[in-house]
Write an enzyme that holds these catalytic residues in place. Structure first.
Site, PDB file in Angstrom:
ATOM      1  N   LEU A   1      -1.757  -1.049  -3.985  1.00  0.00           N
ATOM      2  CA  LEU A   1      -2.811  -0.055  -3.751  1.00  0.00           C
ATOM      3  C   LEU A   1      -2.186   1.337  -3.732  1.00  0.00           C
ATOM      4  CD1 LEU A   1      -4.878  -1.716  -0.852  1.00  0.00           C
ATOM      5  CD2 LEU A   1      -4.956  -2.183  -3.310  1.00  0.00           C
TER       6      LEU A   1
ATOM      7  N   PHE B   1       0.861  -1.184   0.000  1.00  0.00           N
ATOM      8  CA  PHE B   1       0.000   0.000   0.000  1.00  0.00           C
ATOM      9  C   PHE B   1       0.901   1.238   0.000  1.00  0.00           C
ATOM     10  CE2 PHE B   1      -3.267   2.433   2.866  1.00  0.00           C
ATOM     11  CZ  PHE B   1      -3.581   3.276   1.810  1.00  0.00           C
ATOM     12  N   CYS B   2       0.714   2.126  -0.970  1.00  0.00           N
ATOM     13  CA  CYS B   2       1.457   3.384  -1.078  1.00  0.00           C
ATOM     14  C   CYS B   2       2.962   3.092  -1.134  1.00  0.00           C
ATOM     15  CB  CYS B   2       1.050   4.317   0.048  1.00  0.00           C
ATOM     16  SG  CYS B   2       1.675   6.005  -0.121  1.00  0.00           S
ATOM     17  N   VAL B   3       3.762   3.731  -0.288  1.00  0.00           N
ATOM     18  CA  VAL B   3       5.202   3.490  -0.341  1.00  0.00           C
ATOM     19  C   VAL B   3       5.522   2.046   0.037  1.00  0.00           C
ATOM     20  CG1 VAL B   3       5.637   4.260   2.029  1.00  0.00           C
ATOM     21  CG2 VAL B   3       7.465   4.385   0.352  1.00  0.00           C
TER      22      VAL B   3
ATOM     23  N   GLY C   1       3.983  -0.413  -1.240  1.00  0.00           N
ATOM     24  CA  GLY C   1       3.978  -1.075  -2.534  1.00  0.00           C
ATOM     25  C   GLY C   1       5.259  -0.833  -3.303  1.00  0.00           C
TER      26      GLY C   1
END
Length: 548
Positions: free
Chosen positions: A309, A281-283, A285
Protein backbone atom coordinates in the site's frame (compact mmCIF):
# COMPACT_ATOMS: atom_id res chain seq x y z
CA UNK A 1 -3.82 54.45 -1.42
CA UNK A 2 -2.38 54.72 -4.94
CA UNK A 3 -1.78 52.19 -7.67
CA UNK A 4 1.65 50.55 -7.49
CA UNK A 5 4.34 52.64 -9.16
CA UNK A 6 6.33 50.60 -11.74
CA UNK A 7 9.66 51.98 -10.47
CA UNK A 8 8.77 51.11 -6.90
CA UNK A 9 7.63 47.72 -8.11
CA UNK A 10 11.01 47.11 -9.73
CA UNK A 11 12.82 48.17 -6.57
CA UNK A 12 10.65 45.78 -4.55
CA UNK A 13 11.51 42.99 -6.96
CA UNK A 14 15.23 43.58 -6.47
CA UNK A 15 14.95 43.39 -2.70
CA UNK A 16 12.32 40.66 -2.24
CA UNK A 17 13.38 37.43 -0.49
CA UNK A 18 12.54 35.27 -3.47
CA UNK A 19 15.18 37.03 -5.60
CA UNK A 20 17.78 36.37 -2.91
CA UNK A 21 16.65 32.76 -2.66
CA UNK A 22 17.12 32.24 -6.38
CA UNK A 23 20.59 33.80 -6.28
CA UNK A 24 21.52 31.36 -3.53
CA UNK A 25 20.75 28.37 -5.76
CA UNK A 26 22.34 29.89 -8.84
CA UNK A 27 19.07 30.51 -10.69
CA UNK A 28 17.70 33.67 -12.29
CA UNK A 29 14.42 34.90 -13.71
CA UNK A 30 13.96 34.98 -17.46
CA UNK A 31 13.72 38.75 -18.28
CA UNK A 32 11.09 38.47 -21.03
CA UNK A 33 8.79 36.29 -19.00
CA UNK A 34 9.22 38.53 -15.96
CA UNK A 35 8.34 41.64 -17.97
CA UNK A 36 5.09 40.04 -19.13
CA UNK A 37 4.33 38.85 -15.63
CA UNK A 38 4.89 42.34 -14.23
CA UNK A 39 2.56 43.91 -16.83
CA UNK A 40 -0.14 41.35 -16.06
CA UNK A 41 0.22 41.96 -12.33
CA UNK A 42 -0.09 45.76 -12.65
CA UNK A 43 -3.13 45.34 -14.87
CA UNK A 44 -4.84 42.92 -12.48
CA UNK A 45 -4.02 45.02 -9.42
CA UNK A 46 -5.33 48.12 -11.15
CA UNK A 47 -8.63 46.38 -11.90
CA UNK A 48 -8.85 45.17 -8.30
CA UNK A 49 -8.19 48.68 -7.01
CA UNK A 50 -10.84 50.20 -9.27
CA UNK A 51 -13.40 47.69 -8.01
CA UNK A 52 -12.48 48.55 -4.44
CA UNK A 53 -12.81 52.32 -4.81
CA UNK A 54 -16.12 51.89 -6.64
CA UNK A 55 -17.53 49.84 -3.76
CA UNK A 56 -17.52 46.43 -5.45
CA UNK A 57 -16.66 43.42 -3.33
CA UNK A 58 -14.07 41.35 -5.18
CA UNK A 59 -15.06 37.74 -5.88
CA UNK A 60 -13.03 35.35 -3.71
CA UNK A 61 -13.48 31.59 -3.99
CA UNK A 62 -10.68 30.50 -1.62
CA UNK A 63 -12.35 28.76 1.33
CA UNK A 64 -10.22 30.70 3.80
CA UNK A 65 -12.00 33.92 2.85
CA UNK A 66 -15.58 32.98 1.91
CA UNK A 67 -17.32 33.60 5.26
CA UNK A 68 -19.63 36.55 5.86
CA UNK A 69 -16.99 38.19 8.05
CA UNK A 70 -14.58 38.38 5.12
CA UNK A 71 -17.09 39.15 2.40
CA UNK A 72 -19.10 41.61 4.48
CA UNK A 73 -16.13 43.89 5.19
CA UNK A 74 -14.87 45.69 2.05
CA UNK A 75 -11.37 46.19 3.43
CA UNK A 76 -11.06 42.53 4.52
CA UNK A 77 -12.36 41.34 1.16
CA UNK A 78 -9.87 43.59 -0.62
CA UNK A 79 -7.02 42.34 1.60
CA UNK A 80 -7.94 38.74 0.78
CA UNK A 81 -8.19 39.41 -2.95
CA UNK A 82 -4.90 41.35 -2.97
CA UNK A 83 -3.19 38.54 -1.06
CA UNK A 84 -4.45 35.94 -3.55
CA UNK A 85 -3.27 38.13 -6.45
CA UNK A 86 0.18 38.47 -4.87
CA UNK A 87 0.24 34.73 -4.19
CA UNK A 88 -0.55 33.93 -7.82
CA UNK A 89 2.14 36.38 -8.93
CA UNK A 90 4.80 34.87 -6.68
CA UNK A 91 3.96 31.32 -7.73
CA UNK A 92 3.93 32.38 -11.39
CA UNK A 93 7.40 33.84 -10.85
CA UNK A 94 8.64 30.35 -10.07
CA UNK A 95 7.72 29.28 -13.60
CA UNK A 96 9.91 32.05 -15.03
CA UNK A 97 12.99 30.78 -13.23
CA UNK A 98 15.78 29.42 -15.38
CA UNK A 99 16.87 26.51 -13.19
CA UNK A 100 17.13 22.75 -13.09
CA UNK A 101 13.91 20.86 -12.31
CA UNK A 102 15.09 20.08 -8.77
CA UNK A 103 16.10 23.70 -8.13
CA UNK A 104 12.76 24.89 -9.45
CA UNK A 105 10.89 22.41 -7.24
CA UNK A 106 12.82 23.64 -4.17
CA UNK A 107 12.05 27.25 -5.05
CA UNK A 108 8.39 26.44 -5.61
CA UNK A 109 8.18 24.67 -2.26
CA UNK A 110 9.91 27.52 -0.39
CA UNK A 111 7.76 30.19 -2.05
CA UNK A 112 4.61 28.22 -1.26
CA UNK A 113 5.65 28.10 2.40
CA UNK A 114 6.08 31.89 2.41
CA UNK A 115 2.81 32.46 0.58
CA UNK A 116 0.84 30.24 2.98
CA UNK A 117 2.44 31.82 6.04
CA UNK A 118 1.64 35.38 4.92
CA UNK A 119 -2.10 34.82 4.52
CA UNK A 120 -4.11 37.62 6.22
CA UNK A 121 -6.13 34.84 7.87
CA UNK A 122 -3.08 34.00 10.00
CA UNK A 123 -2.94 37.34 11.85
CA UNK A 124 -5.36 38.79 14.37
CA UNK A 125 -4.97 42.29 12.90
CA UNK A 126 -6.20 41.13 9.48
CA UNK A 127 -8.57 38.26 10.32
CA UNK A 128 -12.13 39.65 10.66
CA UNK A 129 -13.48 36.32 11.91
CA UNK A 130 -11.06 36.34 14.85
CA UNK A 131 -11.77 40.03 15.50
CA UNK A 132 -15.50 39.41 15.49
CA UNK A 133 -15.16 36.57 17.98
CA UNK A 134 -12.90 38.71 20.15
CA UNK A 135 -15.67 41.31 20.39
CA UNK A 136 -18.47 38.77 20.89
CA UNK A 137 -16.64 37.02 23.74
CA UNK A 138 -15.39 40.26 25.30
CA UNK A 139 -11.80 39.14 24.97
CA UNK A 140 -12.32 35.60 26.23
CA UNK A 141 -11.39 34.06 22.85
CA UNK A 142 -8.00 35.77 22.96
CA UNK A 143 -7.37 34.49 26.48
CA UNK A 144 -8.30 30.95 25.48
CA UNK A 145 -6.16 31.25 22.38
CA UNK A 146 -3.12 32.25 24.42
CA UNK A 147 -3.74 29.33 26.78
CA UNK A 148 -3.95 26.97 23.80
CA UNK A 149 -0.75 28.38 22.32
CA UNK A 150 1.20 28.11 25.59
CA UNK A 151 -0.06 24.54 26.05
CA UNK A 152 1.12 23.59 22.58
CA UNK A 153 4.49 25.21 23.19
CA UNK A 154 4.90 22.97 26.24
CA UNK A 155 3.89 19.90 24.21
CA UNK A 156 6.15 20.82 21.31
CA UNK A 157 3.49 20.56 18.61
CA UNK A 158 0.26 22.18 17.44
CA UNK A 159 -2.81 20.34 18.72
CA UNK A 160 -4.68 19.00 15.72
CA UNK A 161 -7.21 17.07 17.77
CA UNK A 162 -8.63 16.93 21.28
CA UNK A 163 -5.90 14.70 22.66
CA UNK A 164 -7.82 14.05 25.87
CA UNK A 165 -10.53 12.26 23.87
CA UNK A 166 -8.34 9.30 22.88
CA UNK A 167 -6.19 6.67 24.49
CA UNK A 168 -4.43 3.84 22.72
CA UNK A 169 -5.87 0.60 24.02
CA UNK A 170 -9.05 2.25 25.31
CA UNK A 171 -10.75 3.63 22.20
CA UNK A 172 -7.93 3.32 19.64
CA UNK A 173 -6.19 0.06 18.64
CA UNK A 174 -8.87 -2.03 20.34
CA UNK A 175 -9.09 -5.02 17.98
CA UNK A 176 -8.77 -8.07 20.24
CA UNK A 177 -5.43 -9.80 20.15
CA UNK A 178 -2.34 -10.88 22.05
CA UNK A 179 1.34 -10.01 21.93
CA UNK A 180 3.07 -13.36 21.33
CA UNK A 181 6.66 -12.24 20.74
CA UNK A 182 8.89 -9.25 21.38
CA UNK A 183 12.46 -8.15 20.93
CA UNK A 184 13.91 -4.64 21.33
CA UNK A 185 12.80 -3.72 17.80
CA UNK A 186 9.17 -4.87 17.70
CA UNK A 187 6.30 -6.71 19.30
CA UNK A 188 4.29 -9.23 17.29
CA UNK A 189 0.52 -9.17 17.78
CA UNK A 190 -1.68 -12.15 16.93
CA UNK A 191 -5.31 -11.07 16.54
CA UNK A 192 -8.22 -13.13 17.81
CA UNK A 193 -10.24 -14.78 15.01
CA UNK A 194 -13.83 -13.59 14.56
CA UNK A 195 -15.09 -16.16 12.05
CA UNK A 196 -16.04 -19.84 12.27
CA UNK A 197 -13.30 -20.72 9.79
CA UNK A 198 -10.10 -18.98 8.73
CA UNK A 199 -7.88 -19.14 5.66
CA UNK A 200 -5.01 -21.60 5.97
CA UNK A 201 -2.43 -18.99 4.98
CA UNK A 202 -1.88 -16.37 7.72
CA UNK A 203 -1.55 -12.66 7.00
CA UNK A 204 1.49 -10.77 8.36
CA UNK A 205 1.01 -6.98 8.34
CA UNK A 206 4.00 -4.64 8.53
CA UNK A 207 3.13 -0.96 9.06
CA UNK A 208 5.58 1.91 8.57
CA UNK A 209 8.15 2.32 11.34
CA UNK A 210 7.92 6.10 10.85
CA UNK A 211 4.49 6.10 12.52
CA UNK A 212 2.56 4.07 15.09
CA UNK A 213 0.83 0.95 13.73
CA UNK A 214 -2.63 1.92 14.92
CA UNK A 215 -3.33 3.96 11.80
CA UNK A 216 -4.38 0.49 10.62
CA UNK A 217 -6.51 -0.04 13.75
CA UNK A 218 -8.03 3.29 14.73
CA UNK A 219 -11.59 2.54 15.83
CA UNK A 220 -13.73 -0.52 15.02
CA UNK A 221 -15.61 1.18 12.19
CA UNK A 222 -12.44 2.24 10.31
CA UNK A 223 -9.94 -0.45 11.28
CA UNK A 224 -8.24 -2.25 8.40
CA UNK A 225 -6.91 -4.80 10.88
CA UNK A 226 -10.39 -5.63 12.18
CA UNK A 227 -11.69 -5.79 8.62
CA UNK A 228 -9.01 -8.30 7.67
CA UNK A 229 -9.86 -10.43 10.72
CA UNK A 230 -13.58 -10.27 9.92
CA UNK A 231 -12.84 -11.50 6.39
CA UNK A 232 -11.59 -14.78 7.83
CA UNK A 233 -7.85 -14.18 8.04
CA UNK A 234 -5.50 -15.13 10.87
CA UNK A 235 -3.80 -11.76 11.25
CA UNK A 236 -0.39 -11.05 12.75
CA UNK A 237 0.99 -7.50 12.94
CA UNK A 238 4.38 -5.95 13.68
CA UNK A 239 4.23 -3.17 16.27
CA UNK A 240 7.56 -1.34 15.93
CA UNK A 241 9.20 0.07 19.03
CA UNK A 242 9.60 3.83 19.43
CA UNK A 243 13.42 3.94 19.47
CA UNK A 244 15.31 5.45 22.38
CA UNK A 245 19.07 5.74 22.90
CA UNK A 246 19.40 1.98 23.34
CA UNK A 247 18.48 1.59 19.64
CA UNK A 248 20.47 4.57 18.40
CA UNK A 249 22.83 2.36 16.38
CA UNK A 250 20.13 0.23 14.76
CA UNK A 251 20.53 -0.19 11.00
CA UNK A 252 18.30 -0.90 8.00
CA UNK A 253 19.73 -4.43 8.04
CA UNK A 254 18.43 -4.82 11.60
CA UNK A 255 14.91 -3.78 10.56
CA UNK A 256 15.04 -6.41 7.83
CA UNK A 257 16.74 -9.29 9.70
CA UNK A 258 15.71 -8.77 13.32
CA UNK A 259 12.43 -7.13 12.32
CA UNK A 260 10.52 -8.55 9.35
CA UNK A 261 12.44 -11.81 8.87
CA UNK A 262 12.21 -12.60 12.58
CA UNK A 263 8.47 -11.86 12.51
CA UNK A 264 8.14 -14.24 9.54
CA UNK A 265 9.89 -16.99 11.51
CA UNK A 266 7.60 -16.58 14.49
CA UNK A 267 4.44 -16.59 12.37
CA UNK A 268 5.65 -19.68 10.50
CA UNK A 269 6.25 -21.46 13.80
CA UNK A 270 2.91 -20.48 15.35
CA UNK A 271 0.81 -21.14 12.24
CA UNK A 272 2.65 -24.22 10.97
CA UNK A 273 2.65 -22.64 7.50
CA UNK A 274 5.79 -22.09 5.43
CA UNK A 275 4.18 -19.45 3.23
CA UNK A 276 2.47 -16.27 4.40
CA UNK A 277 0.40 -13.53 2.85
CA UNK A 278 2.70 -10.53 3.33
CA UNK A 279 1.50 -6.94 3.72
CA UNK A 280 3.45 -3.67 3.82
CA UNK A 281 2.27 -0.08 4.10
CA UNK A 282 4.50 2.83 2.98
CA UNK A 283 8.07 2.30 4.24
CA UNK A 284 6.78 -0.92 5.82
CA UNK A 285 6.23 -2.15 2.26
CA UNK A 286 9.78 -1.18 1.31
CA UNK A 287 11.17 -3.11 4.30
CA UNK A 288 8.95 -6.14 3.56
CA UNK A 289 10.03 -6.21 -0.08
CA UNK A 290 13.68 -5.96 0.94
CA UNK A 291 13.24 -8.81 3.41
CA UNK A 292 11.56 -11.03 0.81
CA UNK A 293 14.39 -10.32 -1.64
CA UNK A 294 16.96 -11.22 1.04
CA UNK A 295 15.18 -14.52 1.68
CA UNK A 296 14.90 -15.16 -2.06
CA UNK A 297 18.68 -14.72 -2.32
CA UNK A 298 18.97 -17.44 0.34
CA UNK A 299 16.79 -19.73 -1.77
CA UNK A 300 13.60 -19.23 0.22
CA UNK A 301 10.26 -17.98 -1.09
CA UNK A 302 8.02 -17.29 1.92
CA UNK A 303 5.39 -15.00 0.35
CA UNK A 304 2.22 -16.68 -0.86
CA UNK A 305 1.13 -13.17 -1.86
CA UNK A 306 2.37 -9.63 -1.36
CA UNK A 307 0.27 -6.53 -0.65
CA UNK A 308 1.94 -3.12 -0.96
CA UNK A 309 0.00 0.00 0.00
CA UNK A 310 1.39 3.42 -1.07
CA UNK A 311 4.89 1.99 -1.26
CA UNK A 312 8.06 3.04 -3.07
CA UNK A 313 10.20 0.40 -4.71
CA UNK A 314 11.32 2.73 -7.47
CA UNK A 315 12.32 6.09 -5.97
CA UNK A 316 12.81 7.86 -9.28
CA UNK A 317 9.92 10.28 -8.63
CA UNK A 318 9.42 11.03 -4.94
CA UNK A 319 7.26 14.08 -5.51
CA UNK A 320 7.56 17.05 -3.20
CA UNK A 321 9.68 15.10 -0.70
CA UNK A 322 12.49 15.52 -3.20
CA UNK A 323 13.03 19.05 -1.85
CA UNK A 324 14.34 17.55 1.40
CA UNK A 325 16.77 15.13 -0.21
CA UNK A 326 19.97 16.16 -1.95
CA UNK A 327 23.63 15.34 -1.44
CA UNK A 328 24.20 18.27 0.93
CA UNK A 329 21.24 17.49 3.17
CA UNK A 330 21.88 13.74 3.26
CA UNK A 331 25.60 14.25 3.99
CA UNK A 332 24.69 16.56 6.86
CA UNK A 333 22.36 13.95 8.36
CA UNK A 334 25.04 11.30 7.95
CA UNK A 335 27.54 13.49 9.76
CA UNK A 336 25.07 13.97 12.60
CA UNK A 337 23.56 10.50 12.87
CA UNK A 338 25.33 7.82 10.87
CA UNK A 339 27.37 6.45 13.79
CA UNK A 340 24.52 6.65 16.28
CA UNK A 341 21.79 8.96 17.41
CA UNK A 342 18.10 9.44 16.81
CA UNK A 343 16.08 11.27 14.21
CA UNK A 344 13.47 12.89 16.48
CA UNK A 345 9.86 12.13 15.71
CA UNK A 346 8.92 15.80 16.07
CA UNK A 347 11.30 16.67 13.22
CA UNK A 348 9.72 14.05 10.97
CA UNK A 349 6.25 15.28 11.92
CA UNK A 350 7.20 18.88 11.10
CA UNK A 351 8.50 17.79 7.70
CA UNK A 352 5.25 16.04 6.81
CA UNK A 353 3.15 18.94 8.12
CA UNK A 354 5.09 21.31 5.86
CA UNK A 355 3.79 19.37 2.86
CA UNK A 356 0.26 20.57 3.68
CA UNK A 357 0.78 23.70 5.79
CA UNK A 358 -2.68 25.23 5.33
CA UNK A 359 -4.40 22.02 6.46
CA UNK A 360 -1.97 20.91 9.18
CA UNK A 361 -0.52 24.18 10.51
CA UNK A 362 -2.25 27.45 9.67
CA UNK A 363 -5.79 26.14 9.94
CA UNK A 364 -5.09 25.32 13.59
CA UNK A 365 -3.21 28.55 14.26
CA UNK A 366 -6.33 30.42 13.14
CA UNK A 367 -8.81 28.23 15.01
CA UNK A 368 -6.91 27.34 18.21
CA UNK A 369 -4.94 30.56 18.79
CA UNK A 370 -6.67 33.46 17.02
CA UNK A 371 -10.23 32.32 17.74
CA UNK A 372 -9.61 30.42 20.96
CA UNK A 373 -11.37 27.25 19.81
CA UNK A 374 -10.54 23.87 21.23
CA UNK A 375 -9.68 21.30 18.53
CA UNK A 376 -12.33 18.67 17.84
CA UNK A 377 -11.79 14.99 18.58
CA UNK A 378 -10.45 13.34 15.41
CA UNK A 379 -8.79 9.92 15.65
CA UNK A 380 -6.67 10.23 12.50
CA UNK A 381 -5.23 13.59 13.56
CA UNK A 382 -4.56 12.29 17.07
CA UNK A 383 -2.50 9.51 15.47
CA UNK A 384 -0.80 12.06 13.22
CA UNK A 385 0.55 13.85 16.29
CA UNK A 386 1.72 10.65 18.00
CA UNK A 387 5.16 10.68 16.42
CA UNK A 388 8.00 8.16 16.53
CA UNK A 389 11.78 8.46 16.46
CA UNK A 390 14.03 6.68 13.98
CA UNK A 391 17.53 5.31 14.58
CA UNK A 392 20.07 7.54 12.88
CA UNK A 393 22.00 4.85 10.95
CA UNK A 394 18.79 3.30 9.62
CA UNK A 395 17.42 6.72 8.62
CA UNK A 396 20.63 7.78 6.85
CA UNK A 397 20.91 4.49 4.95
CA UNK A 398 17.29 4.84 3.85
CA UNK A 399 17.76 8.42 2.63
CA UNK A 400 20.94 7.76 0.66
CA UNK A 401 20.22 4.38 -0.89
CA UNK A 402 16.59 4.93 -1.80
CA UNK A 403 15.54 8.58 -2.03
CA UNK A 404 18.91 9.96 -3.14
CA UNK A 405 20.48 7.18 -5.21
CA UNK A 406 17.48 4.90 -5.98
CA UNK A 407 19.56 1.73 -5.66
CA UNK A 408 16.86 -0.59 -4.32
CA UNK A 409 15.33 -1.40 -7.70
CA UNK A 410 18.66 -1.87 -9.49
CA UNK A 411 19.97 -4.87 -7.54
CA UNK A 412 23.07 -2.98 -6.38
CA UNK A 413 22.41 -3.14 -2.64
CA UNK A 414 23.63 -5.70 -0.15
CA UNK A 415 21.33 -6.08 2.88
CA UNK A 416 21.79 -8.60 5.68
CA UNK A 417 24.69 -10.09 3.71
CA UNK A 418 22.64 -10.70 0.55
CA UNK A 419 22.39 -8.92 -2.76
CA UNK A 420 18.87 -7.48 -3.02
CA UNK A 421 17.10 -8.27 -6.29
CA UNK A 422 13.39 -7.50 -6.00
CA UNK A 423 12.74 -9.41 -9.23
CA UNK A 424 13.47 -12.64 -7.39
CA UNK A 425 10.36 -12.27 -5.23
CA UNK A 426 8.06 -14.98 -6.62
CA UNK A 427 4.55 -14.07 -5.47
CA UNK A 428 1.38 -12.48 -6.84
CA UNK A 429 1.14 -8.85 -5.72
CA UNK A 430 -1.68 -6.44 -4.94
CA UNK A 431 -0.39 -2.88 -5.38
CA UNK A 432 -2.39 0.10 -4.12
CA UNK A 433 -1.85 3.82 -4.70
CA UNK A 434 -3.81 6.92 -3.64
CA UNK A 435 -4.60 9.39 -6.40
CA UNK A 436 -3.86 12.54 -4.35
CA UNK A 437 -0.93 11.09 -2.40
CA UNK A 438 1.73 13.77 -1.79
CA UNK A 439 4.12 11.35 -0.04
CA UNK A 440 4.11 8.44 -2.52
CA UNK A 441 2.81 9.77 -5.87
CA UNK A 442 0.56 7.09 -7.28
CA UNK A 443 2.52 6.69 -10.56
CA UNK A 444 5.52 5.76 -8.40
CA UNK A 445 3.45 3.12 -6.62
CA UNK A 446 2.36 1.88 -10.06
CA UNK A 447 6.00 1.56 -11.12
CA UNK A 448 6.34 -1.38 -8.70
CA UNK A 449 4.52 -3.50 -11.29
CA UNK A 450 7.52 -3.26 -13.62
CA UNK A 451 9.90 -4.42 -10.87
CA UNK A 452 8.07 -7.41 -9.37
CA UNK A 453 8.11 -10.62 -11.40
CA UNK A 454 4.93 -12.32 -10.22
CA UNK A 455 1.40 -11.56 -11.46
CA UNK A 456 0.42 -8.11 -10.25
CA UNK A 457 -2.78 -6.15 -9.81
CA UNK A 458 -2.97 -2.40 -9.30
CA UNK A 459 -5.83 -0.55 -7.61
CA UNK A 460 -6.03 3.24 -7.36
CA UNK A 461 -7.99 4.87 -4.55
CA UNK A 462 -9.24 8.42 -4.18
CA UNK A 463 -7.84 10.96 -1.69
CA UNK A 464 -4.40 11.04 -0.07
CA UNK A 465 -1.71 8.95 1.56
CA UNK A 466 -3.71 8.14 4.69
CA UNK A 467 -7.36 9.00 3.97
CA UNK A 468 -7.22 6.98 0.75
CA UNK A 469 -5.98 3.89 2.58
CA UNK A 470 -8.24 4.19 5.62
CA UNK A 471 -11.52 4.10 3.72
CA UNK A 472 -13.77 1.50 5.31
CA UNK A 473 -16.70 0.05 3.33
CA UNK A 474 -18.87 0.90 6.33
CA UNK A 475 -18.45 4.59 5.48
CA UNK A 476 -19.42 4.11 1.80
CA UNK A 477 -17.24 7.08 0.84
CA UNK A 478 -14.97 8.04 -2.03
CA UNK A 479 -14.21 5.85 -5.04
CA UNK A 480 -11.49 3.78 -6.66
CA UNK A 481 -10.28 2.63 -10.09
CA UNK A 482 -9.32 -0.74 -11.56
CA UNK A 483 -7.94 -1.83 -14.91
CA UNK A 484 -7.37 -5.54 -15.37
CA UNK A 485 -6.43 -5.80 -19.04
CA UNK A 486 -2.74 -6.07 -18.07
CA UNK A 487 -1.51 -4.19 -21.13
CA UNK A 488 -0.85 -0.73 -19.70
CA UNK A 489 2.88 0.01 -19.48
CA UNK A 490 2.56 3.44 -17.83
CA UNK A 491 0.44 4.98 -15.12
CA UNK A 492 -1.21 7.37 -17.58
CA UNK A 493 -2.13 4.56 -19.96
CA UNK A 494 -3.45 2.49 -17.06
CA UNK A 495 -5.68 5.33 -15.86
CA UNK A 496 -7.03 6.07 -19.34
CA UNK A 497 -8.38 2.55 -19.54
CA UNK A 498 -9.46 2.25 -15.89
CA UNK A 499 -13.02 1.78 -14.67
CA UNK A 500 -14.25 3.89 -11.75
CA UNK A 501 -16.14 2.33 -8.86
CA UNK A 502 -18.00 3.94 -5.95
CA UNK A 503 -16.99 3.23 -2.36
CA UNK A 504 -14.06 1.47 -0.72
CA UNK A 505 -11.33 -0.57 -2.38
CA UNK A 506 -11.06 -2.84 0.66
CA UNK A 507 -13.37 -5.57 -0.78
CA UNK A 508 -11.03 -5.81 -3.80
CA UNK A 509 -8.17 -6.54 -1.42
CA UNK A 510 -10.28 -8.98 0.61
CA UNK A 511 -10.97 -10.99 -2.54
CA UNK A 512 -7.26 -11.01 -3.39
CA UNK A 513 -6.46 -12.40 0.08
CA UNK A 514 -9.22 -14.99 -0.20
CA UNK A 515 -7.91 -16.13 -3.58
CA UNK A 516 -4.50 -16.73 -1.98
CA UNK A 517 -5.68 -17.90 1.41
CA UNK A 518 -5.74 -21.65 0.81
CA UNK A 519 -8.15 -24.01 2.53
CA UNK A 520 -10.59 -22.97 5.24
CA UNK A 521 -9.74 -24.27 8.70
CA UNK A 522 -11.12 -23.98 12.19
CA UNK A 523 -9.24 -21.22 14.03
CA UNK A 524 -6.95 -22.06 16.89
CA UNK A 525 -8.49 -21.32 20.25
CA UNK A 526 -5.34 -19.93 21.87
CA UNK A 527 -2.76 -17.44 20.62
CA UNK A 528 0.88 -18.44 20.22
CA UNK A 529 2.13 -21.95 20.86
CA UNK A 530 4.36 -23.82 23.28
CA UNK A 531 7.40 -21.80 22.20
CA UNK A 532 5.78 -18.40 21.79
CA UNK A 533 3.44 -17.77 24.70
CA UNK A 534 1.11 -14.87 25.38
CA UNK A 535 2.98 -11.85 26.75
CA UNK A 536 0.22 -9.24 27.13
CA UNK A 537 -3.03 -8.18 25.46
CA UNK A 538 -2.98 -6.12 22.29
CA UNK A 539 -2.07 -3.40 21.51
CA UNK A 540 0.94 -4.02 23.77
CA UNK A 541 3.36 -1.68 25.51
CA UNK A 542 5.50 -0.59 22.58
CA UNK A 543 2.84 1.39 20.76
CA UNK A 544 2.12 3.43 23.89
CA UNK A 545 5.68 4.78 24.22
CA UNK A 546 5.77 8.51 23.43
CA UNK A 547 8.60 10.35 21.73
CA UNK A 548 10.46 12.83 23.91
Amino acid sequence: MNLPDPHAFNAWMQSNPMAAMMQDVGAHIKPEAMAQLKDDYLKDFGALWQDFVSGKTPPVSDRRFTSAAWQGNPMSAFNAAAYLLNARFLMAMVDTVDATPQQQQKIRFAVQQIVDAMSPANFLATNPEAQQKLIETKGESLTRGLVNMLGDMNKGHISLSDESAFEVGRNLAVTEGTVVYENPLFQLIQYTPKTATVSQTPLLMVPPCINKFYILDLQPENSLVRYAVEQGNTVFLVSWSNPDKSLARTTWDDYVEQGVIQAIRVVQDISGQDKLNMFGFCVGGTIVSTALAVLAARGEQVANSLTLLTTFLDFRDTGVLDVFVDETQVALREQQLKDGGLMPGRDLASTFSSLRPNDLVWNYVQSNYLKGNDPAAFDLLYWNSDSTNLPGPMFCWYLRNTYLENKLKTGELVVAGEKVDLRRIDAPAFIYGSREDHIVPWPSAFDSLAILSGPTRFVLGASGHIAGVINSPAKNKRNYWTNDDGKAKSADAWFQGAAEHAGSWWPEWAKFLSDHGGKKLKPKTKPGNAKYKAIEPAPGRYVKVKSD
